[in-house]
Design an enzyme around this catalytic site. Structure first.
Site, PDB file in Angstrom:
ATOM      1  CE1 TYR A  68      10.020   6.668   7.375  1.00  0.00           C
ATOM      2  CE2 TYR A  68      11.710   8.197   6.655  1.00  0.00           C
ATOM      3  CZ  TYR A  68      11.161   6.930   6.661  1.00  0.00           C
ATOM      4  OH  TYR A  68      11.762   5.922   5.974  1.00  0.00           O
ATOM      5  CD  GLU A  70       9.629   4.114  11.208  1.00  0.00           C
ATOM      6  OE1 GLU A  70      10.100   4.000  12.353  1.00  0.00           O
ATOM      7  OE2 GLU A  70      10.251   3.822  10.173  1.00  0.00           O
ATOM      8  CG  ASP A 213      -8.198 -10.466   0.393  1.00  0.00           C
ATOM      9  OD1 ASP A 213      -8.708  -9.371   0.059  1.00  0.00           O
ATOM     10  OD2 ASP A 213      -7.074 -10.838  -0.003  1.00  0.00           O
ATOM     11  CB  THR A 239      -6.673  -3.309  -2.540  1.00  0.00           C
ATOM     12  OG1 THR A 239      -7.754  -3.911  -3.269  1.00  0.00           O
ATOM     13  CG2 THR A 239      -5.506  -4.274  -2.491  1.00  0.00           C
ATOM     14  CE  LYS A 242      -7.496  -5.710  -6.631  1.00  0.00           C
ATOM     15  NZ  LYS A 242      -6.694  -5.747  -5.385  1.00  0.00           N
ATOM     16  NE  ARG A 248      -2.049   0.998  -7.884  1.00  0.00           N
ATOM     17  CZ  ARG A 248      -2.565  -0.099  -8.419  1.00  0.00           C
ATOM     18  NH1 ARG A 248      -2.184  -1.278  -7.999  1.00  0.00           N
ATOM     19  NH2 ARG A 248      -3.456  -0.015  -9.375  1.00  0.00           N
TER      20      ARG A 248
HETATM   21  N1  DSN Z   1      -3.577  -7.725  -8.870  1.00  0.00           N
HETATM   22  C1  DSN Z   1      -4.814  -7.990  -8.195  1.00  0.00           C
HETATM   23  C2  DSN Z   1      -5.865  -8.416  -9.148  1.00  0.00           C
HETATM   24  O1  DSN Z   1      -5.718  -8.100 -10.308  1.00  0.00           O
HETATM   25  O2  DSN Z   1      -6.838  -9.023  -8.752  1.00  0.00           O
HETATM   26  C3  DSN Z   1      -4.602  -8.972  -7.190  1.00  0.00           C
HETATM   27  O3  DSN Z   1      -3.430  -8.677  -6.511  1.00  0.00           O
END
Ligand code: DSN
Length: 422
Positions: A68, A70, A213, A239, A242, A248
């Site tokens: 933990y 925090e 974003d 994120t 990707k 993730r």
């Molecule tokens: N799930 C993501 C995507 O496939 O673009 C977006 O949250």
């Protein structure tokens, strides 16, 4: 065995002693083995997926999952956080170097959490926001009414023009009418570069903050092969799994003046304890992204997407906006008289993971759709280049035209075996 699955060589099944998981929980172990086999024997062309490195996976599976932490480095609500502090600070410093950012918050568990925190920090609870509509290529967390971003904030949305591109005059019109505190630039199926300076001008004109974003193109942005909003937008969310090819998770980059508000909006605002094992994976991935070969990889992701679009257009398929500037190719299936759901299912049977996706103003519902979203990050990680993309484009065209998935399975399997997972 389901249709489309076939027996494969179990390369990883050399004689090794059973793992603790295998010994203790055969059911979970079996599911994870199945997923390993699925990934090894499937070409992933879902634009939001990739294959992270073994080093990233090792960090994410480490004992620090038990900890933990925090709070933030050197200001925690728990003792024993020396390693958590070191890891989080390393991830932050690497992220700032990678993107040229003034501040990085690496705690968000996901892109949606990052967006919720950023919107709370910049707009305040109930504040007005403007983002791109999901059906135009935006994201649920940009103000969709089924998402917290649409329920907890007062949201209005802009769309795209008849050619599928963002029209800044339309964005300005929506901003003028709604007078938001935050204007969001970015999407989840938008294949074109975004004019961040144009968005910033609109935000400035109406006294709004600009939030970009870059969940999808983050890796391309980091490598400098598409334009960056860092230094233009007040806050940049993303994120890490990707194109960025990490574990993730989510991340927020901020200008120095927004950093404090972002910190408290993430913790304690939107989350409790950070997932330190994921932050360790992020640190490893950012280290990988700082190496010169990452730029080569990202250029190839982009070149492969561009070539894929050309091959599909040459074969007579329609592509939304007529091509791509990034890793996404959005196929418009209306003329082919087949739905996204049908092609997704056929593709899976052939060993190709793609996803149905709405095209702008799609007449079909979201679980059916008239579009197919393709992406090149994962196959480029496997080593795909010009010839392999051409081969896979032929498979996609064949599937769209109603070809028997089984007739493509051998081609896909050969590609999987020739280009194994990292
Ligand atoms: N799930 C993501 C995507 O496939 O673009 C977006 O949250």
């Amino acid at each position: 065995m389901r249709r489309g699955e076939r027996k494969v060589r179990h390369v990883s099944h050399v004689e090794t002693p059973p793992s603790p998981l295998q010994t203790q929980d055969a059911e979970v172990h079996a599911w994870l083995q199945r997923e390993d086999r699925r990934q090894a024997n499937t070409l992933t062309m879902i634009a939001s997926e990739n294959h992270c490195s073994a080093a990233v996976r090792e960090a994410c599976g480490s004992r620090i999952t038990d900890k933990y932490a925090e709070g933030y480095p050197n200001r925690r609500y728990y003792g024993g956080c020396e390693a958590a502090d070191g890891i989080e600070e390393l991830a932050r410093q690497r992220a700032m170097q990678l993107f040229g950012a003034e501040d990085a918050n690496v705690q968000p568990h996901s892109g949606t959490t990052a967006n919720l925190a950023a919107l709370t920090a910049l707009a305040g609870p109930g504040g007005r926001i403007v983002g791109m509509a999901l059906k135009a290529g935006g994201h649920l967390s940009h103000g969709h009414d089924r998402s917290h971003s649409g329920m907890l904030f007062s949201a209005k949305q802009y769309g795209v023009d008849g050619s599928g591109r963002i029209d800044l005059d339309d964005v300005r019109k929506v901003v003028r009418e709604h007078q938001p505190k935050v204007l969001i630039a970015g999407g989840s199926s938008y294949a074109r570069n975004i004019d961040y300076a144009g968005f910033a001008e609109i935000a400035r004109e109406f006294g709004a903050h600009l939030m970009a974003d870059i969940a999808h193109p983050a890796g391309l942005v980091a490598a400098g092969v598409v334009p960056s909003p860092v230094g233009i937008a007040d806050v940049v969310t993303m994120t890490t799994h990707k194109t960025l090819r990490g574990p993730r998770g989510g991340m927020i980059l901020a200008k120095a003046e927004a950093a404090k508000a972002i910190r408290s909006a993430v913790f304690p605002g939107a989350q409790g304890g950070p997932l330190v094992q994921q932050i360790a994976g992020k640190a490893v991935a950012f280290g990988e992204a700082l190496r010169p070969e990452f730029k080569t990889y990202q250029q190839r992701v982009k070149d492969n997407a561009n070539w894929l679009a050309e091959c599909l257009i040459e074969a007579g398929l329609d592509i939304v906006t007529g091509g791509t500037d990034n890793h996404i190719v959005l196929v418009d299936l209306r003329k082919a008289d087949v739905t996204g759901a049908e092609v997704e299912e056929r593709a899976l049977a052939a060993g190709l993971a793609v996803n149905k996706n709405a095209i702008p103003d799609d007449p079909r519902p979201p679980m059916v759709t008239s579009g197919l979203r393709l992406g090149t990050p994962a196959v480029t990680t496997r080593g795909f280049g010009h010839d392999e993309i051409q081969a896979v484009a032929r498979v996609i065209v064949g599937l769209v035209r109603g070809g028997d998935p089984d007739s493509f399975r051998a081609t896909v399997q050969q590609l999987c075996e020739a280009y194994p997972l990292p």
